[in-house]
Enzyme design. Structure first.
Site, PDB file in Angstrom:
ATOM      1  N   TYR A   1       0.856  -1.184   0.000  1.00  0.00           N
ATOM      2  CA  TYR A   1       0.000   0.000   0.000  1.00  0.00           C
ATOM      3  C   TYR A   1       0.893   1.237   0.000  1.00  0.00           C
ATOM      4  CZ  TYR A   1      -3.530   3.379   1.647  1.00  0.00           C
ATOM      5  OH  TYR A   1      -4.353   4.466   1.782  1.00  0.00           O
TER       6      TYR A   1
ATOM      7  N   ASP B   1      -2.380  -1.378  -3.867  1.00  0.00           N
ATOM      8  CA  ASP B   1      -2.697  -0.004  -4.246  1.00  0.00           C
ATOM      9  C   ASP B   1      -1.380   0.760  -4.278  1.00  0.00           C
ATOM     10  OD1 ASP B   1      -3.540   2.570  -4.569  1.00  0.00           O
ATOM     11  OD2 ASP B   1      -4.675   2.690  -2.691  1.00  0.00           O
TER      12      ASP B   1
ATOM     13  N   HIS C   1     -12.147   2.132  -4.576  1.00  0.00           N
ATOM     14  CA  HIS C   1     -11.391   1.213  -5.430  1.00  0.00           C
ATOM     15  C   HIS C   1     -12.209  -0.037  -5.719  1.00  0.00           C
ATOM     16  CE1 HIS C   1      -7.255   3.016  -4.697  1.00  0.00           C
ATOM     17  NE2 HIS C   1      -7.951   3.558  -3.705  1.00  0.00           N
TER      18      HIS C   1
END
Length: 261
Positions: free
Chosen positions: A106, A149, A252
């Site tokens: 992340y 991500d 998302h």
């Protein structure tokens, strides 16, 4: 053969039902979640175990960040790294019995101003990705998959308007250069774009849009990469756009790929 999914869930406890729905409808063998916003002990593991996801490797913190890898296949904890020494729960690795290591990542969002002098968060993001590059250069990934991500849309067709987003955090040239340098250092293969080489692809749509679907101002921030020795085993990439329309969704959506390993 196994299918892996990555999804910034934007609070695993708030969206426990959406995670369960995805696990039931799509049944990926492995689901990597980001932005769990929960200590590990408060992740609703029993609900996921009831659906057959008996293995979890996670790092968490209260209210922010957090990464969790849920699996129907046996996995073991393969450690983590505190990139850029931020003290954040932003990386965890899990190893399958076949020796494949899955990195759940992340990357920091970087704030709103693309200037490290005016916005320290942007500097932290660049430092984070620079350290990724250095790590991959020093220890070339093998039998590895990295998902998550990354908060950067690298290609012109990974955003709704390349020209209008050149000065917007997530698509600025300096961010793209940093990410591509990290990719090159590890010789990582972008599996999604290997499978779907042409056309606009998005995995994120802002909450600010009154009608996200009609406006369709998306960005591809979520990625599945593989080390070159196993990249040819990756196929069947998908981005689950309809999930953005589920009730009380994350901004998302899940990205999936299958590997014959």
């Amino acid at each position: 053969m196994f299918t892996i999914a990555t999804w910034n869930i934007n609070s695993v406890r708030l969206r426990e039902g959406l995670v369960a729905r995805l696990l039931q409808e799509e049944a990926p063998d492995i689901l990597c979640l980001q932005e769990c916003k929960s200590p590990v002990e408060k992740i609703p593991l029993e609900a996921f175990r009831a659906l057959g996801y008996n293995w979890i490797v996670a790092r968490g913190q209260k209210g922010y960040n957090g990464v969790a890898t849920l699996s129907r296949l046996p996995i073991e904890d393969a450690g983590d790294r505190d990139y850029a020494k931020l003290g954040h729960a932003r990386h965890v690795a899990a190893r399958l019995e076949n020796g494949v290591t899955i990195h759940n990542m992340y990357v920091p969002a970087g704030g709103d101003i693309p200037d490290r002098e005016l916005n320290p968060k942007f500097g932290q993001k660049l430092d984070f990705v620079s350290e990724m590059r250095d790590v991959f250069h020093a220890d070339r990934p093998e039998r590895a998959i990295m998902v998550g991500d990354f908060n950067i849309a690298p290609r012109e067709d990974d955003v709704w308007s390349h020209k209008q987003l050149l000065k917007i955090v997530s698509h600025t040239p300096i961010e793209v250069d940093h990410l591509l340098s990290a990719q090159d250092a590890g010789k990582w293969v972008d599996i999604t774009r290997k499978d779907i080489p042409e056309g606009q692809l998005y995995s994120w749509w802002s909450y600010r849009a009154r009608d996200w679907d009609a406006a369709d101002k998306g960005r591809r921030l979520d990625h599945i990469w593989a080390s070159p020795d196993i990249a040819n085993a990756g196929h069947s990439s998908r981005i689950l756009r309809p999930v953005r329309g589920w009730e009380k969704p994350s901004d998302h959506v899940p990205v999936l790929a299958t590997f014959d390993l």
